[in-house]
Design a protein around this motif. Structure first.
Motif, PDB file in Angstrom:
ATOM      1  N   TYR A   1       6.687  -5.914 -13.781  1.00  0.00           N
ATOM      2  CA  TYR A   1       7.216  -6.634 -12.621  1.00  0.00           C
ATOM      3  C   TYR A   1       6.926  -5.869 -11.333  1.00  0.00           C
ATOM      4  O   TYR A   1       6.474  -6.442 -10.348  1.00  0.00           O
TER       5      TYR A   1
ATOM      6  N   ILE B   1       0.833 -10.968 -13.000  1.00  0.00           N
ATOM      7  CA  ILE B   1       1.885 -11.985 -13.108  1.00  0.00           C
ATOM      8  C   ILE B   1       1.875 -12.593 -14.500  1.00  0.00           C
ATOM      9  O   ILE B   1       2.941 -12.774 -15.117  1.00  0.00           O
TER      10      ILE B   1
ATOM     11  N   THR C   1       3.361 -10.174 -16.882  1.00  0.00           N
ATOM     12  CA  THR C   1       4.810 -10.105 -16.648  1.00  0.00           C
ATOM     13  C   THR C   1       5.488 -11.333 -17.234  1.00  0.00           C
ATOM     14  O   THR C   1       6.527 -11.227 -17.890  1.00  0.00           O
ATOM     15  N   TRP C   2       4.909 -12.492 -17.000  1.00  0.00           N
ATOM     16  CA  TRP C   2       5.460 -13.740 -17.535  1.00  0.00           C
ATOM     17  C   TRP C   2       5.577 -13.679 -19.056  1.00  0.00           C
ATOM     18  O   TRP C   2       6.630 -14.007 -19.617  1.00  0.00           O
TER      19      TRP C   2
ATOM     20  N   ARG D   1       9.124 -13.651 -21.030  1.00  0.00           N
ATOM     21  CA  ARG D   1       9.428 -14.715 -22.004  1.00  0.00           C
ATOM     22  C   ARG D   1       9.935 -14.146 -23.315  1.00  0.00           C
ATOM     23  O   ARG D   1      10.800 -14.724 -23.957  1.00  0.00           O
TER      24      ARG D   1
ATOM     25  N   GLY E   1      11.288 -16.160 -18.310  1.00  0.00           N
ATOM     26  CA  GLY E   1       9.903 -16.612 -18.410  1.00  0.00           C
ATOM     27  C   GLY E   1       9.673 -17.893 -17.636  1.00  0.00           C
ATOM     28  O   GLY E   1       8.712 -18.015 -16.874  1.00  0.00           O
ATOM     29  N   TRP E   2      10.569 -18.852 -17.800  1.00  0.00           N
ATOM     30  CA  TRP E   2      10.425 -20.131 -17.077  1.00  0.00           C
ATOM     31  C   TRP E   2      10.532 -19.942 -15.572  1.00  0.00           C
ATOM     32  O   TRP E   2       9.854 -20.628 -14.806  1.00  0.00           O
TER      33      TRP E   2
ATOM     34  N   PHE F   1       9.364 -17.628 -13.917  1.00  0.00           N
ATOM     35  CA  PHE F   1       8.108 -17.070 -13.426  1.00  0.00           C
ATOM     36  C   PHE F   1       6.977 -18.098 -13.360  1.00  0.00           C
ATOM     37  O   PHE F   1       5.954 -17.848 -12.729  1.00  0.00           O
ATOM     38  N   VAL F   2       7.142 -19.244 -14.004  1.00  0.00           N
ATOM     39  CA  VAL F   2       6.085 -20.260 -14.047  1.00  0.00           C
ATOM     40  C   VAL F   2       5.696 -20.762 -12.648  1.00  0.00           C
ATOM     41  O   VAL F   2       4.498 -20.849 -12.345  1.00  0.00           O
TER      42      VAL F   2
ATOM     43  N   LEU G   1       3.475 -18.136 -10.991  1.00  0.00           N
ATOM     44  CA  LEU G   1       2.135 -18.113 -11.578  1.00  0.00           C
ATOM     45  C   LEU G   1       1.315 -19.308 -11.082  1.00  0.00           C
ATOM     46  O   LEU G   1       0.142 -19.164 -10.728  1.00  0.00           O
TER      47      LEU G   1
END
Length: 158
Positions: free
Chosen positions: A84, A118, A121-122, A126, A133-134, A136-137, A140
């Motif tokens: 991160y 990214i 990291t995602w 997750r 995780g969501w 970060f979508v 991205l």
């Protein structure tokens, strides 16, 4: 630690994640803001108006900080948070390279490295917390679009 003490500590941790997440790119943005140089560039058809960027980044930084906080609550400062901070550093580096140095090609290299960081990291977020995780979508997705914009600007203005 009592539940009340944990909630206070957790709440302060969220504030710290918000501050760090907003501070890193904000410092470079205060130094290098888009100006006449950027306005004079030939833009691709999908280039949004300048006013869009501020609200989008405000939302994205908030979602990023919450995601990091959720991961911290589960695993502390383990490797997902190290990733991160790497992506956050790349995020902060892009502005002075692109806007300050007017280095569209180098900016493209940085944003591609940012996209990879990214994505990593995602994936790591997750595994720790699905909600993180969501969260970060959208980031991205936006950096995917920003990469297209950076590439287009580089191609149109080389």
């Amino acid at each position: 630690m009592s539940a009340s003490s944990y909630q206070k500590r957790s709440g302060w941790a969220l504030v710290v994640f918000l501050l760090i997440t907003f501070a890193a790119p904000a410092l470079s943005a205060f130094i290098e803001m888009p100006g006449a140089w950027y306005e004079a560039l030939r833009k691709p058809a999908l280039n949004p108006p300048s006013w869009v960027f501020g609200p989008v980044w405000m939302l994205l930084y908030t979602l990023m900080a919450i995601a990091a906080w959720l991961v911290w609550k589960r695993v502390g400062f383990a490797s997902p948070l190290q990733l991160y901070f790497v992506q956050l550093a790349l995020n902060a580096a892009w502005t002075p390279i692109f806007f300050g140095a007017h280095a569209l090609g180098l900016g493209l290299g940085v944003i591609v490295a940012l996209w990879v960081a990214i994505a990593l990291t995602w994936v790591s977020f997750r595994k720790v917390n699905a909600a993180a995780g969501w969260l970060f979508v959208p980031y991205l997705a936006w950096v995917t679009f920003a990469s297209y914009l950076n590439w287009s600007l580089w191609r149109l203005n080389s």
